[in-house]
Design a protein around this motif. Structure first.
Motif, PDB file in Angstrom:
ATOM      1  N   PRO A 130       4.171  -0.003  -8.883  1.00  0.00           N
ATOM      2  CA  PRO A 130       5.552   0.727  -8.466  1.00  0.00           C
ATOM      3  C   PRO A 130       5.302   2.035  -8.050  1.00  0.00           C
ATOM      4  O   PRO A 130       6.061   2.705  -7.238  1.00  0.00           O
ATOM      5  N   SER A 133       5.065   2.760  -4.391  1.00  0.00           N
ATOM      6  CA  SER A 133       6.179   2.749  -3.453  1.00  0.00           C
ATOM      7  C   SER A 133       7.434   3.817  -3.995  1.00  0.00           C
ATOM      8  O   SER A 133       8.250   4.316  -2.956  1.00  0.00           O
ATOM      9  N   LYS A 134       7.460   4.317  -5.172  1.00  0.00           N
ATOM     10  CA  LYS A 134       8.466   4.927  -5.586  1.00  0.00           C
ATOM     11  C   LYS A 134       8.417   6.261  -5.754  1.00  0.00           C
ATOM     12  O   LYS A 134       9.231   6.983  -5.840  1.00  0.00           O
TER      13      LYS A 134
END
Length: 176
Positions: A130, A133-134
């Motif tokens: 994650p 992309s976060k």
């Protein structure tokens, strides 16, 4: 008793613990992928270890590696690592140059700080986490903070490094 082994493949055996290998002082490569390991332990005595594959296990915390002074390549892909605290021990592994953390559940800005403090890190695989992309501008932040990084899920070319350095000092305008 085998004591002169250089490589040992113990993958896909359903092992829940690492044990009975500390006498293998000449071991350079250890492959323990696809087991049921939840903890990194009992690697003392493996002073010649250069490559360690612990992928596809259930490891939640990186530990017990900093005494491996020859270790340069570590594969921890497809485990249960979640945040900076779970990988913080990597900071103490000063000889590491290549780490695969693909498809864990790593999240949070602290992951960047942790990974960029590994002094010789040149190759890092992070796809499927994650954090990639976060966290805004993850790749750029990693490249700027780690001058030794040459591969981050794909090659880091000098043109990209220069553009990223410009971005870091003056934003998107300077990057162009």
């Amino acid at each position: 008793e085998y004591t002169g082994l250089k490589s040992l493949w113990l993958h896909s055996n359903g092992f829940g613990t690492i044990e009975n290998i500390s006498h293998l002082h000449q071991l350079r490569c250890l492959f323990l992928q696809r087991n049921a390991l939840t903890k990194i332990e009992n690697l003392h005595g493996l002073n010649s270890l250069v490559q360690l594959d612990l992928s596809e296990n259930a490891i939640r915390m990186v530990e017990g590696l900093s005494h491996l002074k020859q270790l340069t390549t570590l594969n921890l892909s497809k485990n249960a690592l979640r945040d900076a605290d779970s990988i913080n021990h990597l900071r103490e592994c000063v000889t590491l140059t290549s780490i695969d953390l693909t498809k864990n559940d790593l999240a949070g800005d602290g992951v960047i700080e942790c990974l960029t403090s590994i002094p010789k890190l040149s190759s890092l695989n992070m796809a499927g986490n994650p954090v990639v992309s976060k966290v805004p501008y993850f790749r750029k932040k990693m490249i700027v903070a780690s001058k030794t990084l040459r591969y981050l899920d794909r090659p880091v070319f000098e043109a990209e490094r220069a553009a990223t350095e410009a971005w870091a000092t003056g934003g998107l305008e300077s990057e162009r």
